[in-house]
Design a protein around this motif. Sequence first.
Motif, mmCIF file in Angstrom:
data_model
loop_
_atom_site.group_PDB
_atom_site.id
_atom_site.type_symbol
_atom_site.label_atom_id
_atom_site.label_comp_id
_atom_site.label_asym_id
_atom_site.label_seq_id
_atom_site.Cartn_x
_atom_site.Cartn_y
_atom_site.Cartn_z
ATOM 1 N N ASP A 175 -0.467 -27.029 19.002
ATOM 2 C CA ASP A 175 -1.584 -26.971 19.943
ATOM 3 C C ASP A 175 -2.878 -27.063 19.145
ATOM 4 O OD1 ASP A 175 -3.732 -26.040 21.542
ATOM 5 O OD2 ASP A 175 -2.352 -24.969 22.850
ATOM 6 N N PRO A 176 -3.681 -28.113 19.328
ATOM 7 C CA PRO A 176 -4.880 -28.279 18.504
ATOM 8 C C PRO A 176 -5.885 -27.140 18.655
ATOM 9 C CG PRO A 176 -4.838 -29.879 20.304
ATOM 10 C CD PRO A 176 -3.488 -29.241 20.260
ATOM 11 N N MET A 177 -5.961 -26.534 19.838
ATOM 12 C CA MET A 177 -6.877 -25.409 20.024
ATOM 13 C C MET A 177 -6.475 -24.223 19.155
ATOM 14 S SD MET A 177 -9.506 -24.004 21.412
ATOM 15 C CE MET A 177 -9.967 -24.926 22.885
ATOM 16 N N LEU A 178 -5.179 -23.872 19.212
ATOM 17 C CA LEU A 178 -4.696 -22.763 18.383
ATOM 18 C C LEU A 178 -4.838 -23.093 16.898
ATOM 19 C CD1 LEU A 178 -1.445 -21.707 20.304
ATOM 20 C CD2 LEU A 178 -3.614 -20.454 20.184
ATOM 21 N N ALA A 179 -4.548 -24.332 16.544
ATOM 22 C CA ALA A 179 -4.654 -24.743 15.140
ATOM 23 C C ALA A 179 -6.097 -24.645 14.655
ATOM 24 C CB ALA A 179 -4.134 -26.169 14.978
ATOM 25 N N ALA A 180 -7.042 -25.069 15.495
ATOM 26 C CA ALA A 180 -8.462 -25.017 15.121
ATOM 27 C C ALA A 180 -8.927 -23.577 14.944
ATOM 28 C CB ALA A 180 -9.306 -25.715 16.182
ATOM 29 N N VAL A 181 -8.507 -22.700 15.874
ATOM 30 C CA VAL A 181 -8.948 -21.301 15.831
ATOM 31 C C VAL A 181 -8.349 -20.572 14.623
ATOM 32 C CG1 VAL A 181 -8.806 -19.060 16.995
ATOM 33 C CG2 VAL A 181 -9.377 -21.119 18.306
ATOM 34 N N TYR A 182 -7.022 -20.590 14.526
ATOM 35 C CA TYR A 182 -6.383 -19.833 13.446
ATOM 36 C C TYR A 182 -6.574 -20.489 12.087
ATOM 37 C CZ TYR A 182 -4.417 -16.700 16.885
ATOM 38 O OH TYR A 182 -4.283 -15.758 17.875
ATOM 39 N N GLY A 183 -6.610 -21.829 12.077
ATOM 40 C CA GLY A 183 -6.908 -22.519 10.831
ATOM 41 C C GLY A 183 -8.299 -22.174 10.338
ATOM 42 N N GLY A 184 -9.276 -22.124 11.247
ATOM 43 C CA GLY A 184 -10.653 -21.783 10.871
ATOM 44 C C GLY A 184 -10.784 -20.359 10.371
ATOM 45 N N ILE A 185 -10.098 -19.427 11.051
ATOM 46 C CA ILE A 185 -10.171 -18.013 10.641
ATOM 47 C C ILE A 185 -9.567 -17.811 9.253
ATOM 48 C CG2 ILE A 185 -9.274 -15.702 11.128
ATOM 49 C CD1 ILE A 185 -9.528 -16.420 14.133
ATOM 50 N N ILE A 186 -8.372 -18.380 9.037
ATOM 51 C CA ILE A 186 -7.713 -18.196 7.740
ATOM 52 C C ILE A 186 -8.460 -18.952 6.641
ATOM 53 C CG2 ILE A 186 -5.560 -18.568 6.447
ATOM 54 C CD1 ILE A 186 -4.076 -18.224 9.118
ATOM 55 N N MET A 187 -8.977 -20.138 6.966
ATOM 56 C CA MET A 187 -9.778 -20.888 5.997
ATOM 57 C C MET A 187 -11.011 -20.087 5.589
ATOM 58 S SD MET A 187 -11.621 -24.622 6.468
ATOM 59 C CE MET A 187 -12.881 -23.985 7.598
ATOM 60 N N GLY A 188 -11.713 -19.513 6.576
ATOM 61 C CA GLY A 188 -12.908 -18.719 6.280
ATOM 62 C C GLY A 188 -12.581 -17.478 5.476
ATOM 63 N N LEU A 189 -11.454 -16.837 5.801
ATOM 64 C CA LEU A 189 -11.031 -15.653 5.053
ATOM 65 C C LEU A 189 -10.761 -16.012 3.596
ATOM 66 C CD1 LEU A 189 -10.204 -12.665 5.090
ATOM 67 C CD2 LEU A 189 -7.907 -13.385 5.789
ATOM 68 N N GLY A 190 -10.032 -17.110 3.388
ATOM 69 C CA GLY A 190 -9.729 -17.534 2.023
ATOM 70 C C GLY A 190 -10.973 -17.907 1.235
ATOM 71 N N LEU A 191 -11.832 -18.729 1.846
ATOM 72 C CA LEU A 191 -13.059 -19.141 1.155
ATOM 73 C C LEU A 191 -13.985 -17.956 0.907
ATOM 74 C CD1 LEU A 191 -13.882 -22.522 2.934
ATOM 75 C CD2 LEU A 191 -13.263 -22.206 0.529
ATOM 76 N N GLY A 192 -14.051 -17.040 1.880
ATOM 77 C CA GLY A 192 -14.898 -15.861 1.704
ATOM 78 C C GLY A 192 -14.474 -15.034 0.514
ATOM 79 N N ILE A 193 -13.155 -14.858 0.341
ATOM 80 C CA ILE A 193 -12.638 -14.108 -0.807
ATOM 81 C C ILE A 193 -12.955 -14.842 -2.111
ATOM 82 C CG2 ILE A 193 -10.522 -13.326 -1.961
ATOM 83 C CD1 ILE A 193 -9.371 -12.801 0.864
ATOM 84 N N VAL A 194 -12.747 -16.159 -2.124
ATOM 85 C CA VAL A 194 -13.030 -16.960 -3.327
ATOM 86 C C VAL A 194 -14.508 -16.846 -3.700
ATOM 87 C CG1 VAL A 194 -13.160 -19.309 -4.242
ATOM 88 C CG2 VAL A 194 -11.122 -18.574 -2.996
ATOM 89 N N PHE A 195 -15.396 -16.993 -2.715
ATOM 90 C CA PHE A 195 -16.834 -16.892 -2.972
ATOM 91 C C PHE A 195 -17.220 -15.496 -3.453
ATOM 92 C CE2 PHE A 195 -17.761 -20.322 0.462
ATOM 93 C CZ PHE A 195 -17.284 -21.294 -0.397
ATOM 94 N N LYS A 196 -16.618 -14.475 -2.846
ATOM 95 C CA LYS A 196 -16.970 -13.087 -3.160
ATOM 96 C C LYS A 196 -16.674 -12.754 -4.608
ATOM 97 C CE LYS A 196 -16.346 -8.375 -1.402
ATOM 98 N NZ LYS A 196 -15.728 -7.535 -0.353
ATOM 99 N N TYR A 197 -15.662 -13.398 -5.184
ATOM 100 C CA TYR A 197 -15.281 -13.084 -6.564
ATOM 101 C C TYR A 197 -15.750 -14.148 -7.559
ATOM 102 C CZ TYR A 197 -12.868 -9.126 -4.667
ATOM 103 O OH TYR A 197 -12.605 -7.936 -4.021
ATOM 104 N N GLY A 198 -16.807 -14.856 -7.170
ATOM 105 C CA GLY A 198 -17.545 -15.675 -8.132
ATOM 106 C C GLY A 198 -17.026 -17.067 -8.382
ATOM 107 N N ALA A 199 -16.290 -17.651 -7.436
ATOM 108 C CA ALA A 199 -15.786 -19.011 -7.624
ATOM 109 C C ALA A 199 -16.080 -19.841 -6.381
ATOM 110 C CB ALA A 199 -14.280 -18.989 -7.890
ATOM 111 N N THR A 200 -15.812 -21.125 -6.470
ATOM 112 C CA THR A 200 -15.781 -21.997 -5.297
ATOM 113 C C THR A 200 -14.521 -22.849 -5.437
ATOM 114 O OG1 THR A 200 -16.867 -24.003 -6.156
ATOM 115 C CG2 THR A 200 -18.301 -22.188 -5.484
#
Length: 281
Positions: free
Chosen positions: A105-130
């Motif tokens: 379901d593209p709606m579910l994929a967009a929502v959960y993909g976005g949340i997990i992507m943001g969580l992962g990137l947020g952690i990476v950024f928080k610890y000094g990397a990109t």
Amino acid sequence: MNTKVKKIIYDFVWITIGTLLLTLSLDLFLAPNRIAPGGISGLAIVLQHLFGWPVGAVILLINIPLFIISIKILGTGFGAKTLYSTMLLGVSVDVFSFLKPLTHDPMLAAVYGGIIMGLGLGIVFKYGATTGGTDMAAMTIHKYVPFLSVGRILLIIDFIIIVLAGIVFTPELALYALATEFLGIKVIDIVQEGTDYERIAIIISDKYEDISKSILYDMNRGVTELKGVGAYSKKDKNVLLCVVTRNEVTNLRELVKKADPAAFVILTTAHEVMGEGFRDI
């Protein structure tokens, strides 16, 4: 093992966790549903659909030369953490590509993909990397086009990639990609800044001494007296500045109202407060 080494290991452990979360967002939600948010990952999803190229390999093929060019032009400021995260992402996306998507379901994929992507990137950024990619491209372009900010260049690059996804896939999938991008940005902010925002209170009152004592002794909060001058009256004013938690706002209002019902109070939000009584610096 000294403190500095422990800190480096700690950072790399969290960067690994963040990068792997980004990997899961791509393999379980975004790539199988052809949702291509901005960035190199989104471009890799488009190229996978066009030519059948593995997403991780494309991420590496674009990021490695981009990393080398960026170092030559901008210097070595990106560091080992970004190189590690970039390489890990490229490898892990293909290693875990055998995982079956959790939804079609593209709606579910967009929502959960976005949340997990943001969580992962947020952690990476928080610890000094990109994770490399468009961050490096934007900084490099800014070097030659200084009248455009890095942030604006990032928006332009991401917009182009999402438009390309709309052309290759469908306009509807491009809209889902925009939603994913928006959710990801919001989650990154939450990871980096937290959700328990404190409140800044600015209080102007002739009874500033009574209010100050109430804040200090009844609420056990620090308060600072600032010197001000009324623009109209030209009279000296004592302005109180203090920071309280969200739960203490009602108590603060009652204390101020009891001391001076005519007090002028401004309440605003502080995204992060560090120091005595709050989180460590």
